[in-house]
Design a protein around this motif. Structure first.
Motif, PDB file in Angstrom:
ATOM      1  N   GLN A   1       0.825  -1.213   0.000  1.00 51.96           N
ATOM      2  CA  GLN A   1       0.000   0.000   0.000  1.00 51.96           C
ATOM      3  C   GLN A   1       0.855   1.257   0.000  1.00 51.96           C
ATOM      4  O   GLN A   1       0.571   2.217  -0.721  1.00 51.96           O
ATOM      5  CB  GLN A   1      -0.942  -0.029   1.197  1.00 51.96           C
ATOM      6  N   GLU A   2       1.924   1.245   0.804  1.00 53.44           N
ATOM      7  CA  GLU A   2       2.818   2.401   0.854  1.00 53.44           C
ATOM      8  C   GLU A   2       3.530   2.584  -0.480  1.00 53.44           C
ATOM      9  O   GLU A   2       3.643   3.705  -1.000  1.00 53.44           O
ATOM     10  CB  GLU A   2       3.842   2.232   1.976  1.00 53.44           C
ATOM     11  N   GLY A   3       4.016   1.489  -1.055  1.00 54.16           N
ATOM     12  CA  GLY A   3       4.710   1.557  -2.336  1.00 54.16           C
ATOM     13  C   GLY A   3       3.798   2.014  -3.465  1.00 54.16           C
ATOM     14  O   GLY A   3       4.204   2.805  -4.331  1.00 54.16           O
ATOM     15  N   LEU A   4       2.556   1.548  -3.445  1.00 55.53           N
ATOM     16  CA  LEU A   4       1.593   1.956  -4.467  1.00 55.53           C
ATOM     17  C   LEU A   4       1.291   3.451  -4.378  1.00 55.53           C
ATOM     18  O   LEU A   4       1.172   4.135  -5.398  1.00 55.53           O
ATOM     19  CB  LEU A   4       0.310   1.144  -4.327  1.00 55.53           C
ATOM     20  N   ASN A   5       1.175   3.958  -3.168  1.00 52.82           N
ATOM     21  CA  ASN A   5       0.936   5.395  -2.990  1.00 52.82           C
ATOM     22  C   ASN A   5       2.089   6.219  -3.564  1.00 52.82           C
ATOM     23  O   ASN A   5       1.873   7.265  -4.186  1.00 52.82           O
ATOM     24  CB  ASN A   5       0.743   5.724  -1.509  1.00 52.82           C
ATOM     25  N   LEU A   6       3.305   5.744  -3.346  1.00 51.68           N
ATOM     26  CA  LEU A   6       4.473   6.450  -3.879  1.00 51.68           C
ATOM     27  C   LEU A   6       4.494   6.402  -5.406  1.00 51.68           C
ATOM     28  O   LEU A   6       4.790   7.406  -6.068  1.00 51.68           O
ATOM     29  CB  LEU A   6       5.755   5.839  -3.311  1.00 51.68           C
ATOM     30  N   LEU A   7       4.165   5.243  -5.987  1.00 46.79           N
ATOM     31  CA  LEU A   7       4.124   5.123  -7.447  1.00 46.79           C
ATOM     32  C   LEU A   7       3.051   6.019  -8.051  1.00 46.79           C
ATOM     33  O   LEU A   7       3.229   6.581  -9.141  1.00 46.79           O
ATOM     34  CB  LEU A   7       3.885   3.666  -7.866  1.00 46.79           C
ATOM     35  N   MET A   8       1.925   6.154  -7.354  1.00 45.93           N
ATOM     36  CA  MET A   8       0.854   7.029  -7.837  1.00 45.93           C
ATOM     37  C   MET A   8       1.339   8.473  -7.901  1.00 45.93           C
ATOM     38  O   MET A   8       0.995   9.214  -8.834  1.00 45.93           O
ATOM     39  CB  MET A   8      -0.354   6.928  -6.913  1.00 45.93           C
ATOM     40  N   GLU A   9       2.148   8.885  -6.920  1.00 50.00           N
ATOM     41  CA  GLU A   9       2.692  10.241  -6.932  1.00 50.00           C
ATOM     42  C   GLU A   9       3.607  10.439  -8.135  1.00 50.00           C
ATOM     43  O   GLU A   9       3.620  11.509  -8.759  1.00 50.00           O
ATOM     44  CB  GLU A   9       3.451  10.520  -5.636  1.00 50.00           C
ATOM     45  N   VAL A  10       4.387   9.395  -8.467  1.00 49.60           N
ATOM     46  CA  VAL A  10       5.270   9.472  -9.637  1.00 49.60           C
ATOM     47  C   VAL A  10       4.438   9.585 -10.914  1.00 49.60           C
ATOM     48  O   VAL A  10       4.721  10.400 -11.804  1.00 49.60           O
ATOM     49  CB  VAL A  10       6.196   8.241  -9.703  1.00 49.60           C
ATOM     50  N   LEU A  11       3.372   8.766 -10.992  1.00 49.57           N
ATOM     51  CA  LEU A  11       2.522   8.778 -12.187  1.00 49.57           C
ATOM     52  C   LEU A  11       1.881  10.150 -12.415  1.00 49.57           C
ATOM     53  O   LEU A  11       1.756  10.607 -13.559  1.00 49.57           O
ATOM     54  CB  LEU A  11       1.436   7.709 -12.049  1.00 49.57           C
ATOM     55  N   LYS A  12       1.497  10.814 -11.346  1.00 50.69           N
ATOM     56  CA  LYS A  12       0.823  12.113 -11.461  1.00 50.69           C
ATOM     57  C   LYS A  12       1.665  13.159 -12.174  1.00 50.69           C
ATOM     58  O   LYS A  12       1.131  14.037 -12.858  1.00 50.69           O
ATOM     59  CB  LYS A  12       0.447  12.635 -10.065  1.00 50.69           C
TER      60      LYS A  12
ATOM     61  N   SER B   1      -0.826  -1.842 -11.686  1.00 48.87           N
ATOM     62  CA  SER B   1      -1.859  -2.869 -11.830  1.00 48.87           C
ATOM     63  C   SER B   1      -1.397  -4.202 -11.240  1.00 48.87           C
ATOM     64  O   SER B   1      -2.150  -4.870 -10.522  1.00 48.87           O
ATOM     65  CB  SER B   1      -2.210  -3.043 -13.308  1.00 48.87           C
ATOM     66  N   ASP B   2      -0.153  -4.573 -11.519  1.00 49.09           N
ATOM     67  CA  ASP B   2       0.375  -5.854 -11.018  1.00 49.09           C
ATOM     68  C   ASP B   2       0.437  -5.862  -9.496  1.00 49.09           C
ATOM     69  O   ASP B   2       0.018  -6.836  -8.854  1.00 49.09           O
ATOM     70  CB  ASP B   2       1.768  -6.107 -11.595  1.00 49.09           C
ATOM     71  N   TYR B   3       0.966  -4.796  -8.919  1.00 48.63           N
ATOM     72  CA  TYR B   3       1.083  -4.745  -7.461  1.00 48.63           C
ATOM     73  C   TYR B   3      -0.289  -4.627  -6.794  1.00 48.63           C
ATOM     74  O   TYR B   3      -0.517  -5.193  -5.721  1.00 48.63           O
ATOM     75  CB  TYR B   3       1.979  -3.579  -7.041  1.00 48.63           C
ATOM     76  N   MET B   4      -1.219  -3.885  -7.423  1.00 47.71           N
ATOM     77  CA  MET B   4      -2.564  -3.780  -6.879  1.00 47.71           C
ATOM     78  C   MET B   4      -3.256  -5.138  -6.846  1.00 47.71           C
ATOM     79  O   MET B   4      -3.936  -5.487  -5.877  1.00 47.71           O
ATOM     80  CB  MET B   4      -3.402  -2.793  -7.706  1.00 47.71           C
ATOM     81  N   ASP B   5      -3.083  -5.900  -7.926  1.00 46.97           N
ATOM     82  CA  ASP B   5      -3.684  -7.234  -7.994  1.00 46.97           C
ATOM     83  C   ASP B   5      -3.146  -8.123  -6.876  1.00 46.97           C
ATOM     84  O   ASP B   5      -3.910  -8.837  -6.219  1.00 46.97           O
ATOM     85  CB  ASP B   5      -3.396  -7.882  -9.349  1.00 46.97           C
ATOM     86  N   ARG B   6      -1.829  -8.069  -6.660  1.00 51.09           N
ATOM     87  CA  ARG B   6      -1.232  -8.905  -5.627  1.00 51.09           C
ATOM     88  C   ARG B   6      -1.681  -8.451  -4.240  1.00 51.09           C
ATOM     89  O   ARG B   6      -2.014  -9.290  -3.372  1.00 51.09           O
ATOM     90  CB  ARG B   6       0.295  -8.878  -5.713  1.00 51.09           C
TER      91      ARG B   6
END
Length: 243
Positions: A35-46, A62-67
């Protein structure tokens, strides 16, 4: 760009740990890291403008969210069945094992009561460990209102032991938390029960940190304190209180 690179590097490190914890079946810890890593990746995507990189980021997300979703479903299924069990091995001499890191993730907004069994909350250093646990319980965004400690009586220094507990009790009361101290001469179990269902059993109890000088690194920050070897077993049950 430098800040974006920093976010991406941080995300990579956190997600690497998520995968590591996932592989060790430490699913609740893995889920927090995902969850923490996904939040950081979302900031990069923005803030990413390169279309190719955006596509690559979306694929990773998508891959990490699925897992993460599969882990979440697995944990919930095992909890509902009363079968959830997670084990953490703390190696001798290791660091980064404060109470916050080991089981702080279970202290959510549904925790109002905490029950602690540990026969050895007797000496000043052992009482400091219990105090650090209390600080964690009142320092987070929890709604803890009662802490119950079942421990052994220090027959040689009962007055000093009771005086230390009374000071903690008074301090907790200032934070709206009631401390109930009970004694047992036959207690052997070492566990922490949260009324949101989580049970943490620590082989050495709260006293798994090695002693250090009062002016040494690790005296205040327990993540920097070296540890004794012990095993932490984490369960979930719908019945966590004892009469």
């Amino acid at each position: 760009m430098a800040s974006t690179s920093g976010f991406e590097a941080s995300a990579a490190n956190v997600l690497k740990r998520a995968v590591e914890m996932d592989g060790k079946s430490r699913f609740t810890e893995a889920l927090v890291c995902y969850q923490e890593g996904l939040n950081l990746l979302m900031e990069v995507l923005k803030v990413t403008t390169d279309e190719a990189k955006k596509r690559a980021l979306r694929t990773r997300l998508s891959d990490y969210m699925d897992r993460a979703e599969k882990i979440k479903q697995h944990v919930e299924k095992e909890k509902d069945a009363g079968k959830y069990h997670e084990q953490i091995h703390i190696a001798a001499g290791s660091t980064q094992n404060s109470y916050r890191r080991v089981f702080g993730r279970f202290l959510d907004e549904f925790v109002t009561e905490v029950y602690v069994e540990d026969p050895y909350i007797r000496s000043p250093s052992q009482t400091y460990n219990f105090l650090r646990l209390c600080e964690l319980l009142v320092g987070r965004e929890t709604k803890v209102k009662r802490i119950t400690l079942l421990t052994g009586r220090d027959e040689g220094n009962a007055h000093q032991q009771e005086a230390r507990f009374e000071e903690i009790k008074t301090s907790l009361a200032e934070h709206g938390v009631t401390l109930d101290i009970r004694y047992s001469s036959t207690l052997h179990d070492r566990e922490i029960r949260l009324n949101n269902g989580w049970i943490i059993k620590i082989g050495r109890g709260l006293d798994y940190f090695k002693n250090t000088g009062k002016f040494s690194i690790g005296f205040c920050d327990m993540d920097l304190r070296k540890c004794h070897e012990t095993t932490v077993d984490i369960f979930h049950s719908k019945h966590t209180t004892k009469k």
